[in-house]
Scaffold this active site. Sequence first.
Site, PDB file in Angstrom:
ATOM      1  N   ARG A  43      -9.667   0.343  15.890  1.00 52.01           N
ATOM      2  CA  ARG A  43      -9.663   1.149  14.667  1.00 52.01           C
ATOM      3  C   ARG A  43     -10.862   0.761  13.816  1.00 52.01           C
ATOM      4  O   ARG A  43     -11.798   1.536  13.677  1.00 52.01           O
ATOM      5  CB  ARG A  43      -8.342   0.964  13.909  1.00 52.01           C
ATOM      6  CG  ARG A  43      -8.194   1.827  12.689  1.00 52.01           C
ATOM      7  CD  ARG A  43      -6.773   1.773  12.112  1.00 52.01           C
ATOM      8  NE  ARG A  43      -6.371   0.425  11.732  1.00 52.01           N
ATOM      9  CZ  ARG A  43      -5.157   0.128  11.243  1.00 52.01           C
ATOM     10  NH1 ARG A  43      -4.247   1.085  11.104  1.00 52.01           N
ATOM     11  NH2 ARG A  43      -4.863  -1.106  10.912  1.00 52.01           N
ATOM     12  N   TYR A  77      15.188  30.901   5.181  1.00 50.58           N
ATOM     13  CA  TYR A  77      14.029  31.632   5.682  1.00 50.58           C
ATOM     14  C   TYR A  77      14.112  31.843   7.194  1.00 50.58           C
ATOM     15  O   TYR A  77      14.419  30.928   7.947  1.00 50.58           O
ATOM     16  CB  TYR A  77      12.738  30.885   5.350  1.00 50.58           C
ATOM     17  CG  TYR A  77      12.357  30.919   3.895  1.00 50.58           C
ATOM     18  CD1 TYR A  77      12.116  32.124   3.248  1.00 50.58           C
ATOM     19  CD2 TYR A  77      12.229  29.749   3.166  1.00 50.58           C
ATOM     20  CE1 TYR A  77      11.757  32.166   1.905  1.00 50.58           C
ATOM     21  CE2 TYR A  77      11.867  29.766   1.822  1.00 50.58           C
ATOM     22  CZ  TYR A  77      11.633  30.981   1.204  1.00 50.58           C
ATOM     23  OH  TYR A  77      11.275  31.015  -0.122  1.00 50.58           O
ATOM     24  N   LYS A 133       0.839  -1.199   0.000  1.00 48.20           N
ATOM     25  CA  LYS A 133       0.000   0.000   0.000  1.00 48.20           C
ATOM     26  C   LYS A 133       0.874   1.249   0.000  1.00 48.20           C
ATOM     27  O   LYS A 133       2.092   1.169   0.183  1.00 48.20           O
ATOM     28  CB  LYS A 133      -0.919   0.006   1.219  1.00 48.20           C
ATOM     29  CG  LYS A 133      -0.203   0.023   2.550  1.00 48.20           C
ATOM     30  CD  LYS A 133      -1.172  -0.026   3.714  1.00 48.20           C
ATOM     31  CE  LYS A 133      -0.426  -0.035   5.054  1.00 48.20           C
ATOM     32  NZ  LYS A 133      -1.353  -0.022   6.209  1.00 48.20           N
ATOM     33  N   MET A 140      11.111  24.627   0.284  1.00 54.13           N
ATOM     34  CA  MET A 140      10.257  23.729  -0.484  1.00 54.13           C
ATOM     35  C   MET A 140      11.038  22.889  -1.494  1.00 54.13           C
ATOM     36  O   MET A 140      10.777  21.694  -1.663  1.00 54.13           O
ATOM     37  CB  MET A 140       9.164  24.511  -1.211  1.00 54.13           C
ATOM     38  CG  MET A 140       8.188  23.623  -1.977  1.00 54.13           C
ATOM     39  SD  MET A 140       6.881  24.537  -2.818  1.00 54.13           S
ATOM     40  CE  MET A 140       5.896  25.080  -1.432  1.00 54.13           C
TER      41      MET A 140
END
EC number: 5.1.1.1
Length: 375
Positions: free
Chosen positions: A133, A263, A38, A312
């Site tokens: 779950r 940044y 998966k 990014m």
Amino acid sequence: MRGDLRWAWAEIDLDAVRHNIRTIRERVAPSAVWAVVKANGYGHGSVDVARAAIEAGAEGLCVALVQEGIDLRRAGVDAPILLLSEQPPELASAIIEYRLTPSVYRREFLEALAREAPSGLPVHLLVDTGMQRVGTHPHAAASMAAAIAQRAPAVRLAGVFTHLAVADDPSPASVEFTDRQLSKFAKVLEQLPPVPLVHIANSAGALAHPAARQSMVRVGIAMYGIAPSDALDDLCSDLRPAMELRSRVSFVKQVRSGSAISYGLKHTFSRDTTVATVPLGYADGVPRRLSEVGGEVLIAGRRCPIVGVVTMDQLMVDCGDHDVRVGDDVTLIGEQGGETIRAEDWARRLGTIGYEIVCGISERIPRVPRRSIDN
């Protein structure tokens, strides 16, 4: 191909996947191994990983979503594919069309499957023994199995399973909880007719809890050579990581002591140094705060700290007085020059698990299958 599209790529060692499947098969025999592919094979590429796992002896595959199963079928993968949880009822026809094996635990979903009038569709009954779950309650498992039998020949009960909540934790309290789950599940089986496939163990269960090895085990993270938890690292010493995340230096400059970078200008240099820019960032799956927790890369076999906030598309590395040039290879996860950085190293620093690291490597990063030199 690795640098043709961009100077960042993930090398996927399919021979490592094969090795890991064979190793786990030997350890859990006579239990069969089903490979969990998966989330795009935990970020490794589901189709290539599925094929490698089957070649190494995996008898089936497990996915989370109908679309994941469809993608495998359209790629020509013919092995049994188990959906690990119920799916939207409107996808019942697609489940049957693509020969997927659904998990069931609600009568509404069972009815949706039966209405499509399949012939002998195999289903697996999921029982919740403590994960809290999804799944049918142990007290209702026999009733649910009877409901499946009543809808023959459209469907048939081919498997029954549960999921362990703390199999990756060897502390006494967690081992006791796992034992209680196994006991609950054993009592459920006593109430059911014989079922072809019985499965409990995920990777942690398969490695650390022999009693959880039933007729099959579901192997996910261990197949990719990553320990389910730090506490089980020693049980994975004979497994090989299947992913290496690599890049190249895209820019080099000299910076002065007292200057700051990236940044927010959160990192200030305490000395004159060489800074290399590496062209991948948090959009590619490198966590933005990796530099804050001591993240490193390997350049020329040397560990170099990531400095400043990861952006990014790029990150910066303090290379000290080393000679670094544009185009030099950079290893973010993997081995270079005798040094190794593992996905587990990132996870430990970031307070998460190896699963999240490899699943988080984004689709912007090309996956490049390769074969191990020694296999």
